[in-house]
Design a protein around this motif. Sequence first.
Motif, PDB file in Angstrom:
ATOM      1  N   ARG A   1       0.837  -1.201   0.000  1.00 18.57           N
ATOM      2  CA  ARG A   1       0.000   0.000   0.000  1.00 18.57           C
ATOM      3  C   ARG A   1       0.870   1.249   0.000  1.00 18.57           C
ATOM      4  O   ARG A   1       0.542   2.238  -0.659  1.00 18.57           O
TER       5      ARG A   1
ATOM      6  N   TRP B   1     -14.201  -1.149  -1.815  1.00 21.82           N
ATOM      7  CA  TRP B   1     -14.539   0.171  -1.275  1.00 21.82           C
ATOM      8  C   TRP B   1     -15.566   0.859  -2.167  1.00 21.82           C
ATOM      9  O   TRP B   1     -16.567   1.421  -1.683  1.00 21.82           O
TER      10      TRP B   1
ATOM     11  N   ASP C   1     -14.359  10.327  -1.426  1.00 15.65           N
ATOM     12  CA  ASP C   1     -14.955   9.073  -1.010  1.00 15.65           C
ATOM     13  C   ASP C   1     -14.627   7.963  -1.999  1.00 15.65           C
ATOM     14  O   ASP C   1     -13.831   8.126  -2.928  1.00 15.65           O
ATOM     15  N   GLY C   2     -15.261   6.807  -1.795  1.00 14.86           N
ATOM     16  CA  GLY C   2     -14.995   5.657  -2.643  1.00 14.86           C
ATOM     17  C   GLY C   2     -15.471   5.819  -4.063  1.00 14.86           C
ATOM     18  O   GLY C   2     -15.010   5.096  -4.958  1.00 14.86           O
TER      19      GLY C   2
ATOM     20  N   ARG D   1     -19.041  -0.706  -1.787  1.00 12.09           N
ATOM     21  CA  ARG D   1     -19.671  -0.295  -0.526  1.00 12.09           C
ATOM     22  C   ARG D   1     -20.221   1.120  -0.630  1.00 12.09           C
ATOM     23  O   ARG D   1     -21.363   1.392  -0.245  1.00 12.09           O
ATOM     24  N   GLN D   2     -19.397   2.035  -1.128  1.00 19.24           N
ATOM     25  CA  GLN D   2     -19.801   3.437  -1.208  1.00 19.24           C
ATOM     26  C   GLN D   2     -20.984   3.608  -2.149  1.00 19.24           C
ATOM     27  O   GLN D   2     -21.890   4.413  -1.903  1.00 19.24           O
TER      28      GLN D   2
ATOM     29  N   ASN E   1      -8.275  -8.528   4.348  1.00 21.85           N
ATOM     30  CA  ASN E   1      -9.700  -8.306   4.141  1.00 21.85           C
ATOM     31  C   ASN E   1     -10.542  -9.398   4.771  1.00 21.85           C
ATOM     32  O   ASN E   1     -11.581  -9.133   5.395  1.00 21.85           O
TER      33      ASN E   1
ATOM     34  N   HIS F   1      -9.305  -4.420  -2.568  1.00 17.75           N
ATOM     35  CA  HIS F   1      -9.403  -3.209  -1.742  1.00 17.75           C
ATOM     36  C   HIS F   1     -10.215  -2.112  -2.418  1.00 17.75           C
ATOM     37  O   HIS F   1     -11.281  -1.718  -1.948  1.00 17.75           O
ATOM     38  N   GLU F   2      -9.704  -1.611  -3.555  1.00 19.71           N
ATOM     39  CA  GLU F   2     -10.342  -0.446  -4.182  1.00 19.71           C
ATOM     40  C   GLU F   2     -11.772  -0.742  -4.634  1.00 19.71           C
ATOM     41  O   GLU F   2     -12.708   0.014  -4.353  1.00 19.71           O
TER      42      GLU F   2
ATOM     43  N   ALA G   1     -12.124   5.148  -5.916  1.00 19.35           N
ATOM     44  CA  ALA G   1     -12.112   3.741  -6.325  1.00 19.35           C
ATOM     45  C   ALA G   1     -13.073   3.440  -7.473  1.00 19.35           C
ATOM     46  O   ALA G   1     -12.719   2.715  -8.415  1.00 19.35           O
TER      47      ALA G   1
END
Length: 848
Positions: free
Chosen positions: A292, A353, A381-382, A356-357, A602, A349-350, A386
């Motif tokens: 990261r 995210w 935000d995501g 979810r957003q 995760n 990860h991305e 992302a």
Amino acid sequence: MPGTNLTRAEAQDRAAIVATESYVVKLDLTTSPETFRSVTTVRFTATPGASSFIDLIARSVEAITLNGESLDPATHFADSRISLPDLAAANELVVDATCAYMNTGEGLHRFVDPVDNEVYLYTQFEVPDSRRIMAVFEQPDLKATFAFSVTGPDHWQVVSNAITPQPEPAGPGTATWTFPATGRISSYITALVAGPYAVVRDSVQTRAGTIDLGVFCRTSMLPHLDADNVLAVTKAGFGFFEEMFDAPYPFTKYDQLFTPEYNMGAMENAGCVTINELYVFRGKVPDSTVERRALTILHELAHMWFGDLVTMKWWDDLWLNESFAEWASTVCQAEATEWQSAWTTFCTHEKAWAYRQDQLSSTHPIVAPIRDLHDVEVNFDGITYAKGASVLKQLVAYVGRDPFVAGLRTYFAKHAWSNTTLGDLLIELEAASGRDLRTWAQLWLETAGVNVLTPQIDSDDRGLVSAASIAQTCASGDQQLRPHRLVVGTYDVIDGAFVRTGRHELDVDGENTPLPMLIGQPRPALVLVNDEDLAYAKIRFDERSLATVLAHPRGFAETLPHSLAVATVWDMTRDGEMAASDYLPYALAVIDGERDSALLRNLLAQVHTCLVHYLAPEHRDDAHRLVIARGLELAQAAPAGSDAQLQLVTAYAALIAPGDDTTTLAGLYDGSVTLPGLSLDTDMRWTLLTGLVAAGAAGDEQIQAELERDNTSTGRERAARARASAPTPAAKAVAWACGVEDVKTPNSVIQALAAGFNRATDPALLQPYIARFLDGALGIYESRTHAIAEEINGFYPAGLAGPDLLAATNAWLEEHTDAPAAVQRVMAENRDGVARAVAAQERDRAGA
């Protein structure tokens, strides 16, 4: 009254009147521990006779001189603005002000190192905080040159966007650094870092010649700085981006400075990148954290071209700025560094995210309407990062990699040192690819939400596929079906492993897309829609494929399809399509033997979420005992010194609760129990001790002893978190008082306190704070800076996710329809998380 806000309309009106040329900013950092002197000289042109304003947040303004005429600060300075009447064609403005240091990670942040009591300063200006140190036209399209002059203690390092000059004596123990002017840049990417920073220097050969590199950190952190790795990643990025963009590095040097109490990962200040000091590793960290950091380094380096050299005109294209850097840094990481599985991490990860957003009630189009600065602050935000990057990945698949890169090269050549909009980039991509991207942009960038792609497979009595298609539905947002370029992979199981038997690349559009290539073929054990992860969409399995995945949790040898399968099972759990009680055995089976660091991290977080949020309360005790016992077995069986061992021990310590057997944890902490290869470094000691405190097996005496061993800023933060984790009403009350009510608590300590505060298995510990949080939420957002309000939101008692918290939060939203949009959004997102948890609990209660 504007307060500290600025609307888009005001910015457009001002840009129609004013054109900036140069700033000369003189800062005296020796005046006091609370404030510093700032003298700004701005040269700009304007429409003769017009009036405008310049931005400044200051304790006081001592003098304002416009074109040689004095303006009274009492009448011309108010609401973070200085009014500028009767402008000439060419203007010179001089503002002499007293500005304040911050402890919030915004403006000019001041930090005192408890190790040596030295002062360290750094700036953070995105979005609107350069006005905290100088008078400035605070909007990205009013570019100018910036020349800083800084007076401070003569033993300091002083770093800015331009090459650091030799200091000149300014008095006993002080010196002045007079920097050359920068190129034309936006104010939000200017920077100043000052203090007795240690530095490791190097250089890199570029198309622009030899560029000096510097890696800085606090002197007390120097023993932990692995500058060689940072520089190796940086050099790989320089070569990759110069070739991809066909443009030389645009600035005169490149410094990277690890700074304390930082609010985010990093910031792309031109030639002067500031990075969260957490990326200076005091002990062993998961491989995913090192990966990261590399991605963060490359992300900020990509911004030197996309964002700094060519800059958005207004903040509605913030997404393009950040999404491009996300995409470009992942491409570079996968193709030019040791982390060749970067796209797996991107998926893990991305994209997670982004999904979810995009399913929150606050979801918005990638191109969000940014009416003012307050809109910008809540849109980091995501979606901005992302989802935008995921959609860019889809766009590259749609137009082709070579045409995409060709369009970028033309874009940089045409718009260097200027401001652009999305349309400017699309023009070049259309010209290079021959595709009309307007419809694509409308569907992907101007609508919100995520689609779901589900294979529908039928077979005959011979086991041959008789019907096959992909159904597309909407999970959230604008109920808009979209076109997707993707790969469908078919797999069979051979000796317990998945073997891909077919790869089919196609366009999916509309409600149903046939898969004629499967008709008449033996039905695969597994059909993986969006194999290779080209498209941005949630995926599902047909019935047989789901059974296959659950029966073979470690069936994939390749990490990317493995991560897609794991993500799909987890998404079904989040959506209440699978009981959390059924997910846990699958997740534990995947964890057993998992070697991908990001995916393991995760999975462990998802197991924790199941235990705390998604399981029905009546199922939690049994599940907790199962996970604790299995987690310890896996940690003890993990290879000595491995990433898995480190992560499993950390996760085990994070789950320990009152009533659990703490013998092993206590033994690891005091050394009477050992795990071969486990490093009992300072950070691991805090991890183990915090677990013991949360279980009621250690207390303040042990915390204070550990803090004396680690008398550092990080030690202070870890001690705050440990104290707040104690399972007592008194501990939660102290954490609340320090984190929410005490305005002197710095941002990083608030974050640590919030994390410990919400660690509680006894609901009675947090129950009183439902009303306290909701009653005080509006006041927090009205009285504190945005960054601090975001940290305090960590005290929302999410550990109580259930019907009571959901009802109380819904009631708050119903009663505060006139609250500022930023507050409503944060509270709605809090509510959304609780609502999802309640639905998952109901599904878990219903059983399989």
